[in-house]
Design an enzyme around this catalytic site. Structure first.
Site, PDB file in Angstrom:
ATOM      1  N   SER A   1       4.195  12.145 -16.574  1.00  0.00           N
ATOM      2  CA  SER A   1       4.080  11.535 -17.908  1.00  0.00           C
ATOM      3  C   SER A   1       3.191  10.290 -17.869  1.00  0.00           C
ATOM      4  O   SER A   1       2.464  10.029 -18.840  1.00  0.00           O
ATOM      5  CB  SER A   1       5.461  11.221 -18.504  1.00  0.00           C
ATOM      6  OG  SER A   1       6.074  10.157 -17.816  1.00  0.00           O
TER       7      SER A   1
ATOM      8  N   ARG B   1       1.062  12.490   8.974  1.00  0.00           N
ATOM      9  CA  ARG B   1       0.594  11.806   7.767  1.00  0.00           C
ATOM     10  C   ARG B   1      -0.908  11.557   7.799  1.00  0.00           C
ATOM     11  O   ARG B   1      -1.578  11.609   6.763  1.00  0.00           O
ATOM     12  CB  ARG B   1       1.345  10.476   7.593  1.00  0.00           C
ATOM     13  CG  ARG B   1       2.719  10.683   7.001  1.00  0.00           C
ATOM     14  CD  ARG B   1       3.240   9.416   6.365  1.00  0.00           C
ATOM     15  NE  ARG B   1       3.629   8.420   7.342  1.00  0.00           N
ATOM     16  CZ  ARG B   1       3.814   7.134   7.079  1.00  0.00           C
ATOM     17  NH1 ARG B   1       3.616   6.674   5.863  1.00  0.00           N
ATOM     18  NH2 ARG B   1       4.194   6.298   8.016  1.00  0.00           N
TER      19      ARG B   1
ATOM     20  N   HIS C   1       5.729   1.150 -10.821  1.00  0.00           N
ATOM     21  CA  HIS C   1       7.112   1.252 -10.353  1.00  0.00           C
ATOM     22  C   HIS C   1       8.026   0.800 -11.490  1.00  0.00           C
ATOM     23  O   HIS C   1       7.756  -0.217 -12.130  1.00  0.00           O
ATOM     24  CB  HIS C   1       7.337   0.389  -9.109  1.00  0.00           C
ATOM     25  CG  HIS C   1       8.734   0.510  -8.576  1.00  0.00           C
ATOM     26  ND1 HIS C   1       9.178   1.615  -7.877  1.00  0.00           N
ATOM     27  CD2 HIS C   1       9.812  -0.306  -8.693  1.00  0.00           C
ATOM     28  CE1 HIS C   1      10.452   1.459  -7.558  1.00  0.00           C
ATOM     29  NE2 HIS C   1      10.862   0.301  -8.043  1.00  0.00           N
TER      30      HIS C   1
ATOM     31  N   ASP D   1       3.326  -1.942   2.517  1.00  0.00           N
ATOM     32  CA  ASP D   1       4.771  -1.903   2.275  1.00  0.00           C
ATOM     33  C   ASP D   1       5.088  -1.201   0.962  1.00  0.00           C
ATOM     34  O   ASP D   1       4.394  -1.382  -0.039  1.00  0.00           O
ATOM     35  CB  ASP D   1       5.344  -3.319   2.235  1.00  0.00           C
ATOM     36  CG  ASP D   1       5.278  -3.979   3.603  1.00  0.00           C
ATOM     37  OD1 ASP D   1       5.271  -3.249   4.611  1.00  0.00           O
ATOM     38  OD2 ASP D   1       5.199  -5.222   3.644  1.00  0.00           O
TER      39      ASP D   1
HETATM   40  C1  GAR Z   1       7.883   6.863 -13.100  1.00  0.00           C
HETATM   41  O1  GAR Z   1       8.983   6.231 -13.695  1.00  0.00           O
HETATM   42  C2  GAR Z   1       7.285   5.986 -12.029  1.00  0.00           C
HETATM   43  O2  GAR Z   1       7.331   4.623 -12.342  1.00  0.00           O
HETATM   44  C3  GAR Z   1       8.190   6.290 -10.859  1.00  0.00           C
HETATM   45  O3  GAR Z   1       8.367   7.683 -10.921  1.00  0.00           O
HETATM   46  C4  GAR Z   1       8.321   8.090 -12.285  1.00  0.00           C
HETATM   47  C5  GAR Z   1       7.327   9.207 -12.402  1.00  0.00           C
HETATM   48  O4  GAR Z   1       7.373   9.758 -13.707  1.00  0.00           O
HETATM   49  N1  GAR Z   1       7.598   5.867  -9.618  1.00  0.00           N
HETATM   50  C6  GAR Z   1       8.290   5.319  -8.621  1.00  0.00           C
HETATM   51  O5  GAR Z   1       9.497   5.182  -8.645  1.00  0.00           O
HETATM   52  C7  GAR Z   1       7.449   4.854  -7.433  1.00  0.00           C
HETATM   53  N2  GAR Z   1       8.226   4.083  -6.529  1.00  0.00           N
HETATM   54  P1  GAR Z   1       6.125  10.564 -14.262  1.00  0.00           P
HETATM   55  O6  GAR Z   1       5.814  11.650 -13.227  1.00  0.00           O
HETATM   56  O7  GAR Z   1       6.609  11.154 -15.553  1.00  0.00           O
HETATM   57  O8  GAR Z   1       4.987   9.602 -14.433  1.00  0.00           O
END
Ligand code: GAR
Length: 215
Positions: free
Chosen positions: A26, A78, A122, A156
Protein backbone atom coordinates in the site's frame (compact mmCIF):
# COMPACT_ATOMS: atom_id res chain seq x y z
CA UNK A 1 2.12 17.65 -4.05
CA UNK A 2 3.87 20.18 -1.89
CA UNK A 3 7.35 20.98 -3.10
CA UNK A 4 6.55 20.18 -6.74
CA UNK A 5 7.38 22.72 -9.40
CA UNK A 6 4.69 24.36 -11.53
CA UNK A 7 5.97 22.91 -14.81
CA UNK A 8 6.41 19.23 -15.59
CA UNK A 9 9.86 18.04 -14.56
CA UNK A 10 12.20 17.14 -17.43
CA UNK A 11 12.76 13.37 -17.55
CA UNK A 12 16.40 14.02 -16.66
CA UNK A 13 15.30 15.82 -13.50
CA UNK A 14 13.18 12.93 -12.27
CA UNK A 15 15.17 10.55 -10.11
CA UNK A 16 14.69 6.89 -11.02
CA UNK A 17 13.31 5.02 -8.03
CA UNK A 18 12.94 1.33 -7.18
CA UNK A 19 10.41 0.30 -4.55
CA UNK A 20 11.21 -2.91 -2.65
CA UNK A 21 8.24 -4.79 -1.19
CA UNK A 22 7.42 -8.10 0.46
CA UNK A 23 3.64 -7.98 0.66
CA UNK A 24 0.58 -5.78 0.32
CA UNK A 25 2.34 -2.77 -1.13
CA UNK A 26 0.00 0.00 0.00
CA UNK A 27 2.92 2.39 0.57
CA UNK A 28 4.24 1.39 -2.85
CA UNK A 29 0.82 2.29 -4.32
CA UNK A 30 0.96 5.70 -2.61
CA UNK A 31 4.39 6.37 -4.14
CA UNK A 32 3.23 5.22 -7.58
CA UNK A 33 0.19 7.50 -7.32
CA UNK A 34 2.32 10.49 -6.31
CA UNK A 35 4.73 9.87 -9.20
CA UNK A 36 1.84 10.02 -11.70
CA UNK A 37 2.01 13.81 -11.26
CA UNK A 38 4.39 15.02 -13.99
CA UNK A 39 5.80 17.65 -11.62
CA UNK A 40 6.80 15.00 -9.05
CA UNK A 41 10.62 14.80 -8.93
CA UNK A 42 10.81 10.98 -9.05
CA UNK A 43 9.64 8.30 -11.43
CA UNK A 44 9.06 4.69 -10.36
CA UNK A 45 11.37 2.65 -12.59
CA UNK A 46 11.05 -0.72 -10.84
CA UNK A 47 9.15 -2.63 -8.17
CA UNK A 48 11.16 -5.52 -6.74
CA UNK A 49 9.79 -8.16 -4.40
CA UNK A 50 11.52 -10.98 -2.55
CA UNK A 51 8.24 -12.89 -2.60
CA UNK A 52 6.46 -14.05 -5.75
CA UNK A 53 3.11 -13.93 -3.91
CA UNK A 54 3.40 -10.29 -2.82
CA UNK A 55 0.02 -8.71 -3.57
CA UNK A 56 1.71 -5.43 -4.47
CA UNK A 57 3.22 -6.97 -7.62
CA UNK A 58 -0.18 -7.03 -9.34
CA UNK A 59 -0.77 -3.39 -8.38
CA UNK A 60 2.59 -2.40 -9.90
CA UNK A 61 1.96 -4.39 -13.08
CA UNK A 62 -1.48 -2.81 -13.46
CA UNK A 63 0.25 0.58 -13.27
CA UNK A 64 2.60 -0.47 -16.10
CA UNK A 65 5.70 -0.58 -13.91
CA UNK A 66 8.48 -3.14 -14.43
CA UNK A 67 8.54 -5.79 -11.72
CA UNK A 68 11.25 -8.22 -10.66
CA UNK A 69 11.13 -11.08 -8.16
CA UNK A 70 14.35 -11.91 -6.32
CA UNK A 71 13.46 -14.77 -4.00
CA UNK A 72 15.90 -14.73 -1.08
CA UNK A 73 15.47 -18.50 -0.64
CA UNK A 74 17.18 -19.11 -3.98
CA UNK A 75 20.53 -17.63 -2.82
CA UNK A 76 23.19 -19.20 -0.67
CA UNK A 77 23.61 -16.13 1.54
CA UNK A 78 22.60 -12.53 1.94
CA UNK A 79 25.48 -11.24 -0.17
CA UNK A 80 24.44 -13.37 -3.15
CA UNK A 81 20.81 -12.23 -2.72
CA UNK A 82 21.92 -8.60 -2.58
CA UNK A 83 24.18 -9.01 -5.62
CA UNK A 84 21.14 -10.07 -7.64
CA UNK A 85 19.13 -7.12 -6.29
CA UNK A 86 22.04 -4.85 -7.23
CA UNK A 87 22.04 -6.21 -10.78
CA UNK A 88 18.29 -5.51 -11.12
CA UNK A 89 18.71 -1.98 -9.75
CA UNK A 90 21.59 -1.29 -12.14
CA UNK A 91 19.71 -2.76 -15.12
CA UNK A 92 16.87 -0.27 -14.48
CA UNK A 93 19.13 2.71 -13.86
CA UNK A 94 17.89 3.11 -10.30
CA UNK A 95 19.18 6.11 -8.34
CA UNK A 96 17.06 5.92 -5.17
CA UNK A 97 15.66 2.85 -3.37
CA UNK A 98 12.48 3.02 -1.27
CA UNK A 99 11.82 0.14 1.11
CA UNK A 100 8.08 -0.26 1.57
CA UNK A 101 7.28 -3.19 3.80
CA UNK A 102 10.41 -5.03 2.58
CA UNK A 103 10.95 -7.61 5.27
CA UNK A 104 14.59 -8.57 4.69
CA UNK A 105 17.58 -7.15 6.51
CA UNK A 106 20.49 -5.91 4.42
CA UNK A 107 24.16 -6.43 5.11
CA UNK A 108 26.14 -3.40 6.22
CA UNK A 109 27.88 -3.49 2.82
CA UNK A 110 24.64 -3.08 0.88
CA UNK A 111 23.32 -0.40 3.26
CA UNK A 112 26.60 1.52 2.90
CA UNK A 113 26.55 1.23 -0.89
CA UNK A 114 23.13 2.92 -0.93
CA UNK A 115 23.87 5.32 1.91
CA UNK A 116 21.89 8.53 1.46
CA UNK A 117 19.99 6.98 -1.44
CA UNK A 118 17.90 4.34 0.37
CA UNK A 119 14.78 5.25 2.36
CA UNK A 120 12.52 3.21 4.64
CA UNK A 121 9.13 3.79 6.23
CA UNK A 122 8.50 2.41 9.70
CA UNK A 123 5.16 2.64 11.51
CA UNK A 124 6.30 4.32 14.73
CA UNK A 125 7.88 7.54 15.88
CA UNK A 126 11.42 6.21 15.84
CA UNK A 127 13.49 5.62 17.89
CA UNK A 128 10.40 4.34 19.75
CA UNK A 129 9.03 0.89 18.93
CA UNK A 130 11.50 -0.58 16.45
CA UNK A 131 11.03 -4.02 14.99
CA UNK A 132 7.90 -6.11 14.81
CA UNK A 133 4.35 -5.16 15.90
CA UNK A 134 5.08 -1.51 16.70
CA UNK A 135 1.37 -0.73 17.24
CA UNK A 136 1.09 -3.45 19.88
CA UNK A 137 4.28 -2.10 21.45
CA UNK A 138 2.81 1.44 21.52
CA UNK A 139 -0.43 0.25 23.11
CA UNK A 140 1.42 -1.84 25.70
CA UNK A 141 3.57 1.18 26.59
CA UNK A 142 0.50 3.37 27.08
CA UNK A 143 1.68 5.85 24.43
CA UNK A 144 -0.72 8.72 23.74
CA UNK A 145 1.07 9.72 20.56
CA UNK A 146 2.18 7.22 17.93
CA UNK A 147 2.95 7.70 14.25
CA UNK A 148 5.37 6.89 11.46
CA UNK A 149 8.86 7.75 10.29
CA UNK A 150 10.65 7.91 6.95
CA UNK A 151 14.40 7.61 7.43
CA UNK A 152 17.60 6.99 5.52
CA UNK A 153 18.66 3.36 5.83
CA UNK A 154 21.80 2.54 7.79
CA UNK A 155 23.08 -0.90 8.76
CA UNK A 156 21.05 -1.05 12.01
CA UNK A 157 17.40 -2.13 11.71
CA UNK A 158 14.78 0.67 11.87
CA UNK A 159 17.48 3.20 12.62
CA UNK A 160 19.02 5.92 10.55
CA UNK A 161 18.62 9.66 10.25
CA UNK A 162 15.01 10.80 10.14
CA UNK A 163 13.76 12.56 7.02
CA UNK A 164 10.16 13.11 8.18
CA UNK A 165 7.73 11.99 10.87
CA UNK A 166 3.98 12.21 11.31
CA UNK A 167 2.28 11.92 14.68
CA UNK A 168 -0.96 9.97 15.08
CA UNK A 169 -3.03 10.07 18.30
CA UNK A 170 -3.77 6.87 20.18
CA UNK A 171 -7.54 7.03 20.84
CA UNK A 172 -9.48 5.43 23.69
CA UNK A 173 -10.53 1.93 22.70
CA UNK A 174 -7.84 1.58 20.03
CA UNK A 175 -6.58 -1.90 19.30
CA UNK A 176 -3.62 -2.92 17.15
CA UNK A 177 -5.76 -2.97 13.98
CA UNK A 178 -7.51 0.40 14.44
CA UNK A 179 -4.29 2.14 15.45
CA UNK A 180 -2.37 0.49 12.63
CA UNK A 181 -4.97 1.63 10.07
CA UNK A 182 -4.71 5.24 11.28
CA UNK A 183 -0.92 5.13 11.12
CA UNK A 184 -1.01 3.57 7.64
CA UNK A 185 -3.03 6.53 6.32
CA UNK A 186 -0.34 8.82 7.70
CA UNK A 187 2.39 6.71 6.05
CA UNK A 188 0.65 7.12 2.69
CA UNK A 189 0.85 10.91 3.04
CA UNK A 190 4.33 11.07 4.57
CA UNK A 191 6.31 8.75 2.31
CA UNK A 192 5.58 10.57 -0.99
CA UNK A 193 6.49 13.90 0.66
CA UNK A 194 9.74 12.51 2.04
CA UNK A 195 10.74 10.92 -1.27
CA UNK A 196 9.97 14.17 -3.09
CA UNK A 197 12.22 16.08 -0.70
CA UNK A 198 15.12 13.68 -1.29
CA UNK A 199 14.56 13.33 -5.05
CA UNK A 200 14.36 17.09 -5.53
CA UNK A 201 17.58 17.53 -3.54
CA UNK A 202 15.87 19.60 -0.82
CA UNK A 203 17.06 17.14 1.83
CA UNK A 204 20.19 15.03 1.91
CA UNK A 205 22.28 12.90 4.21
CA UNK A 206 25.43 14.69 5.37
CA UNK A 207 27.55 12.39 7.49
CA UNK A 208 25.04 11.00 9.95
CA UNK A 209 22.68 13.99 9.88
CA UNK A 210 19.84 14.98 7.60
CA UNK A 211 20.50 18.35 6.10
CA UNK A 212 18.01 20.79 4.54
CA UNK A 213 19.59 22.13 1.35
CA UNK A 214 19.26 25.88 0.95
CA UNK A 215 17.77 26.95 -2.39
C1 GAR B 1 3.91 -0.61 6.61
O1 GAR B 1 3.16 -0.26 7.74
C2 GAR B 1 5.37 -0.29 6.83
O2 GAR B 1 5.57 0.87 7.58
C3 GAR B 1 5.83 -1.50 7.61
O3 GAR B 1 5.20 -2.58 6.95
C4 GAR B 1 3.96 -2.13 6.42
C5 GAR B 1 3.91 -2.51 4.97
O4 GAR B 1 2.62 -2.24 4.45
N1 GAR B 1 7.26 -1.62 7.61
C6 GAR B 1 7.97 -2.02 8.66
O5 GAR B 1 7.46 -2.38 9.70
C7 GAR B 1 9.48 -1.97 8.48
N2 GAR B 1 10.15 -2.19 9.71
P1 GAR B 1 2.43 -2.04 2.88
O6 GAR B 1 3.04 -3.28 2.22
O7 GAR B 1 0.95 -1.99 2.69
O8 GAR B 1 3.14 -0.78 2.48
Amino acid sequence: MSGGTARPADPGERRRVAILISGRGSNMAALIEAARDPTYPATIALVLSNRADAAGLATAEAAGIATVIVDHRAYRDRSAFEAEIGRALDAHGVEIVCLAGFMRIFTADFAERWRGRMLNVHPSLLPAFKGLRPHAQALAAGAELHGCTVHFVVPDLDSGPTIAQAGVPVLPGDDEASLGARVLEAEHRLYPEALAAVAAGRVRLAGSAVEQVPR
